[in-house]
Design an enzyme around this catalytic site. Structure first.
Site, mmCIF file in Angstrom:
data_model
loop_
_atom_site.group_PDB
_atom_site.id
_atom_site.type_symbol
_atom_site.label_atom_id
_atom_site.label_comp_id
_atom_site.label_asym_id
_atom_site.label_seq_id
_atom_site.Cartn_x
_atom_site.Cartn_y
_atom_site.Cartn_z
ATOM 1 N N ALA A 1 -71.879 51.258 2.599
ATOM 2 C CA ALA A 1 -73.066 51.185 3.454
ATOM 3 C C ALA A 1 -72.918 52.024 4.715
ATOM 4 O O ALA A 1 -73.878 52.681 5.151
ATOM 5 C CB ALA A 1 -73.346 49.731 3.811
ATOM 6 N N GLN A 2 -71.737 52.013 5.330
ATOM 7 C CA GLN A 2 -71.582 52.699 6.599
ATOM 8 C C GLN A 2 -71.774 54.207 6.461
ATOM 9 O O GLN A 2 -72.337 54.862 7.347
ATOM 10 C CB GLN A 2 -70.200 52.398 7.196
ATOM 11 C CG GLN A 2 -70.032 52.831 8.640
ATOM 12 C CD GLN A 2 -71.094 52.284 9.569
ATOM 13 O OE1 GLN A 2 -71.693 53.014 10.338
ATOM 14 N NE2 GLN A 2 -71.344 50.982 9.484
ATOM 15 N N GLY B 1 -82.897 51.566 0.869
ATOM 16 C CA GLY B 1 -81.562 51.021 1.069
ATOM 17 C C GLY B 1 -81.071 51.326 2.468
ATOM 18 O O GLY B 1 -81.846 51.679 3.362
ATOM 19 N N GLU C 1 -64.451 39.673 -3.869
ATOM 20 C CA GLU C 1 -65.322 38.712 -3.208
ATOM 21 C C GLU C 1 -66.008 37.794 -4.228
ATOM 22 O O GLU C 1 -66.165 36.593 -3.988
ATOM 23 C CB GLU C 1 -66.350 39.473 -2.367
ATOM 24 C CG GLU C 1 -65.707 40.145 -1.155
ATOM 25 C CD GLU C 1 -66.590 41.162 -0.458
ATOM 26 O OE1 GLU C 1 -66.182 41.692 0.580
ATOM 27 O OE2 GLU C 1 -67.698 41.433 -0.963
ATOM 28 N N GLY D 1 -86.445 55.525 -1.246
ATOM 29 C CA GLY D 1 -85.388 54.522 -1.263
ATOM 30 C C GLY D 1 -85.273 53.799 0.066
ATOM 31 O O GLY D 1 -85.113 54.430 1.113
ATOM 32 N N VAL E 1 -90.539 56.748 -8.503
ATOM 33 C CA VAL E 1 -90.574 58.200 -8.609
ATOM 34 C C VAL E 1 -90.160 58.599 -10.019
ATOM 35 O O VAL E 1 -89.058 58.284 -10.472
ATOM 36 C CB VAL E 1 -89.643 58.856 -7.576
ATOM 37 C CG1 VAL E 1 -89.621 60.374 -7.777
ATOM 38 C CG2 VAL E 1 -90.093 58.527 -6.159
ATOM 39 N N ASP F 1 -75.396 56.765 -1.503
ATOM 40 C CA ASP F 1 -74.590 56.794 -2.723
ATOM 41 C C ASP F 1 -74.910 57.970 -3.634
ATOM 42 O O ASP F 1 -74.085 58.364 -4.458
ATOM 43 C CB ASP F 1 -74.787 55.492 -3.508
ATOM 44 C CG ASP F 1 -74.193 54.287 -2.803
ATOM 45 O OD1 ASP F 1 -73.403 54.485 -1.869
ATOM 46 O OD2 ASP F 1 -74.525 53.144 -3.187
#
Length: 468
Positions: free
Chosen positions: A324-325, A22, A179, A20, A88, A308
């Site tokens: 994300a953090q 990300g 948003e 991954g 995978v 996540d």
């Protein structure tokens, strides 16, 4: 004589495989730049995407190239890193091997799973079939193309507006939903110039959420400000009710009300990547993989999960938020442990998240910002803070410059970026991310799917897996 690291022969460099690209996976790879290990990054895509700005691609604020970077370009100067393009499909954790859809078997000494998340439809009837998720770049392109196509259809036949062709329902009042709703209202203002023969004033954005106020997790005054600002920008806000069913041309709310809509955006939540199912790993809420305080999988000391997909909990026992953090800090933490393992040192430090605060934008000159220390901002200052943080966090100098120029142009001209229809295909391959739970006899699963992952053998059940 010191113990060889990871049980390897003296002089052997451990092989670390990261699944991954990300935020969590990429951060782990980059943090291992100077470690005495060889790193292989596996992903189904050849690019890293900046997830927080994906909604701007969907609303023609940015182009896909503004928020993506080729993975090989990112790690090109990292001599101990390589990249493998692949999906995978399985693993033998005892033999320490992964199986890819290319037929390749990849061995590892340390495995870091960072497959991210997929859209959670929560079993809502019709949501999987008719709503647009917003988790991947193809999602954003398909949503943008569909919204623009609705306006083209209204230009051909204005009566379509009566049937809700220009109405967009955004399901979910979290940061993505807020948003998205704000950005759509701004996009519609631009489209009024592009479509002079269409009564764009009748275009609607309806935000639906089961909470009494949007942005759960923020203080009440910031949530009220968000609601009021959305209304001022022309969005309709339906709070305290859930979507009971999604239809091809609208939604049915749990109170029985129906909203005719040509577009339904699903921003109601996420679930962990179902790769955990394929690997047979124990899971907790939301499909997250059970891990210990070091982010290791129990009984597999050389397997870590970050981002996540990780079921890590804070000292109070609550799961960390899927933002994300958290993924970035977990990626760095695991990199430190791997470096210690490679050196034969103790690698049992627990992960502790440092909360830097949270922010969300509602549109031009409007945002909310909240820090753990009690600082709260709204309006222009919060919006400038949001812009600055996201600009700095973008991967790649070219991307930062491009996004800055686009934002400046949009702000000064009240115009938007690439209002381009690339596809009107509403099929699974284009409209939804390829990776998520495969459908079973019990239902469509938790998200989109790749048909290649469904076993064709008679009597076999569908395999839950997704590209990473």
């Amino acid at each position: 004589m010191p113990t060889p690291p990871l049980g390897l022969a003296p002089g052997t460099r451990p092989r670390v495989v990261v699944v991954g690209a990300g935020h969590g996976g990429l951060e782990c790879v980059l943090a291992l730049r100077r470690a005495a290990v060889d790193v292989l990054l596996v992903d189904r895509n050849n690019y890293h995407k900046f997830q927080p700005l994906l909604y701007q691609v969907a609303t023609a604020g940015l182009d896909t190239s503004d928020i993506t970077q080729p993975i090989r370009h990112i790690v090109r100067t990292q001599q101990n890193a390589d990249v493998r393009l692949g999906l995978v499909t399985g693993a033998d954790l005892d033999a320490r091997t992964l199986s890819l859809d290319t037929g390749e078997t990849v061995g590892y000494d340390v495995l870091v799973l960072a497959p991210g998340a997929s859209t959670a439809f929560y079993g809502v009837e019709g949501a999987f079939e008719h709503a647009f998720p917003i988790k991947n770049v193809p999602d954003a392109i398909a949503l943008r193309s569909h919204v623009l196509s609705q306006f083209e259809a209204a230009a051909r036949d204005p009566h379509r507006i009566d049937a809700g062709a220009l109405t967009t329902v955004v399901v979910g009042g979290g940061p993505t939903g807020v948003e998205m709703a704000g950005a759509l209202r701004e996009l519609f203002g631009v489209l009024a110039e592009d479509f002079p023969t269409v009564d764009v004033g009748r275009a609607r954005v309806v935000l639906v959420d089961g909470e009494r106020l949007p942005l759960a997790g923020y203080d009440a005054d910031l949530r009220a400000y968000t609601r009021d600002t959305l209304v001022k920008k022309g969005a309709e806000v339906r709070l305290g009710t859930h979507v009971a069913r999604v239809e091809p041309d609208g939604v049915i709310l749990e109170d029985g009300a129906r909203i005719a809509a040509g577009t339904v955006v699903w921003a109601a939540g996420v679930q962990a990547n179902p790769l955990a199912d394929a690997l047979g790993l124990e899971q907790t809420d939301g499909g997250r993989v059970v891990v210990d305080e070091t982010l290791r999988v129990p009984a597999h000391d050389a397997v870590f999960v970050v981002g996540d997909a990780a079921g890590a909990t804070d000292p109070g026992g609550d799961l960390y938020p899927q933002v994300a953090q958290v993924a970035i800090q977990q990626g760095r933490h695991v990199a430190r442990l791997i470096e210690a393992m490679a050196s034969g040192d103790a690698a049992d430090a627990p992960f502790r998240y440092s909360d830097l605060g949270q922010m969300a934008t509602i549109g031009r000159n409007a945002a909310v910002l909240q820090t753990p220390g009690g600082l709260k901002l709204t309006g222009f200052l919060a919006w400038m803070g949001w812009l600055l943080v996201h600009l700095v966090k973008l991967v790649g100098f070219r991307n930062r410059i491009s996004v800055f120029v686009n934002w400046l142009y949009n702000y000064l001209t009240f115009d938007r970026g690439p209002r381009i229809i690339l596809t009107t295909d509403r099929g699974e391959r284009v409209r939804r991310p390829v990776l998520a739970t495969a459908p079973t006899e019990a239902g469509p699963g938790g998200g989109s799917h790749d048909e290649r992952l469904v076993e064709d053998a008679e009597g076999a059940e569908a395999v839950s897996a997704r590209r990473t």
